[in-house]
Write a protein that holds these residues in place. Structure first.
Motif, PDB file in Angstrom:
ATOM      1  N   PHE A  18      69.416 -18.209  41.687  1.00  0.00           N
ATOM      2  CA  PHE A  18      70.470 -18.858  42.475  1.00  0.00           C
ATOM      3  C   PHE A  18      70.672 -18.146  43.803  1.00  0.00           C
ATOM      4  O   PHE A  18      70.741 -18.782  44.859  1.00  0.00           O
ATOM      5  CB  PHE A  18      71.773 -18.888  41.676  1.00  0.00           C
ATOM      6  N   ASN A  21      67.471 -18.028  46.548  1.00  0.00           N
ATOM      7  CA  ASN A  21      67.133 -19.236  47.303  1.00  0.00           C
ATOM      8  C   ASN A  21      68.311 -19.750  48.111  1.00  0.00           C
ATOM      9  O   ASN A  21      68.432 -20.955  48.348  1.00  0.00           O
ATOM     10  CB  ASN A  21      66.646 -20.332  46.361  1.00  0.00           C
ATOM     11  N   GLU A  24      67.308 -21.841  51.257  1.00  0.00           N
ATOM     12  CA  GLU A  24      66.848 -23.192  50.942  1.00  0.00           C
ATOM     13  C   GLU A  24      68.011 -24.081  50.511  1.00  0.00           C
ATOM     14  O   GLU A  24      68.067 -25.257  50.857  1.00  0.00           O
ATOM     15  CB  GLU A  24      65.780 -23.158  49.847  1.00  0.00           C
ATOM     16  N   GLN A  25      68.941 -23.511  49.734  1.00  0.00           N
ATOM     17  CA  GLN A  25      70.072 -24.306  49.272  1.00  0.00           C
ATOM     18  C   GLN A  25      70.966 -24.728  50.426  1.00  0.00           C
ATOM     19  O   GLN A  25      71.411 -25.878  50.490  1.00  0.00           O
ATOM     20  CB  GLN A  25      70.874 -23.519  48.239  1.00  0.00           C
ATOM     21  N   ILE A  29      71.614 -28.578  51.653  1.00  0.00           N
ATOM     22  CA  ILE A  29      72.961 -29.150  51.771  1.00  0.00           C
ATOM     23  C   ILE A  29      73.183 -29.703  53.170  1.00  0.00           C
ATOM     24  O   ILE A  29      73.739 -30.793  53.334  1.00  0.00           O
ATOM     25  CB  ILE A  29      74.024 -28.092  51.400  1.00  0.00           C
ATOM     26  N   CYS A  40      65.652 -32.999  52.504  1.00  0.00           N
ATOM     27  CA  CYS A  40      66.410 -32.363  51.419  1.00  0.00           C
ATOM     28  C   CYS A  40      65.556 -32.255  50.159  1.00  0.00           C
ATOM     29  O   CYS A  40      65.457 -31.187  49.546  1.00  0.00           O
ATOM     30  CB  CYS A  40      67.674 -33.175  51.149  1.00  0.00           C
ATOM     31  N   THR A  44      63.955 -28.713  48.437  1.00  0.00           N
ATOM     32  CA  THR A  44      64.307 -28.283  47.085  1.00  0.00           C
ATOM     33  C   THR A  44      63.106 -28.304  46.140  1.00  0.00           C
ATOM     34  O   THR A  44      62.877 -27.342  45.403  1.00  0.00           O
ATOM     35  CB  THR A  44      65.426 -29.162  46.510  1.00  0.00           C
ATOM     36  N   SER A  47      60.578 -25.581  47.161  1.00  0.00           N
ATOM     37  CA  SER A  47      61.013 -24.250  46.755  1.00  0.00           C
ATOM     38  C   SER A  47      60.714 -24.001  45.279  1.00  0.00           C
ATOM     39  O   SER A  47      60.235 -22.920  44.907  1.00  0.00           O
ATOM     40  CB  SER A  47      62.506 -24.088  47.016  1.00  0.00           C
TER      41      SER A  47
END
Length: 136
Positions: A18, A21, A24-25, A29, A40, A44, A47
């Motif tokens: 969590f 990354n 990337e998150q 978003i 998007c 995701t 990754s």
């Protein structure tokens, strides 16, 4: 980790991925907020593919180099979670369109898997079943 009573399995399967990354998150978003869903999804899924094809085998190779043997052997719960994640993502991507309910469902699946890893214990992989049966 020990003070918060988090297991090594929970830490390595939920907490570390969590927070590793975060870039990337955040970008996913932002792309979703701008309604750029192709970017998007690309960020995701890309990754996740990068972690599965490079990071995991890379950790095994680095472990061999520093004399800390690791394998890509996953136990039943980890295998089921990985398979379920692939099936759910494939089903979402196959549909072509999503809404807020799909997002809530995906978050719910993530929370259920994380809760499973919270209660999952670390198995002792240094002992194989053959040595326990006397087949040595």
């Amino acid at each position: 980790v020990y003070r918060a009573r988090m297991s090594q399995v929970f830490t390595s399967m939920v907490i570390v991925p969590f927070f590793s990354n975060v870039a990337e998150q955040v970008s996913a978003i932002l792309f979703a907020y701008r309604n750029e869903m192709d970017l998007c999804v690309g960020v995701t899924v890309g990754s996740a593919i990068q972690v599965m094809t490079f990071v995991l085998p890379g950790c095994v190779l680095i472990g061999m180099a520093v004399d800390r043997h690791m394998t890509l052997y996953f136990h039943a719960y980890e295998t089921v979670c990985l398979f379920l994640a692939v099936v759910v993502v494939a089903a979402v991507l196959q549909g072509g369109t999503t809404n807020w309910m799909v997002g809530i469902t995906l978050i719910g699946i993530y929370v259920m898997m994380a809760a499973g890893f919270w209660f999952h214990t670390l198995e002792d992989l240094s002992i194989d079943a053959e040595s326990l049966e006397g087949g040595g």
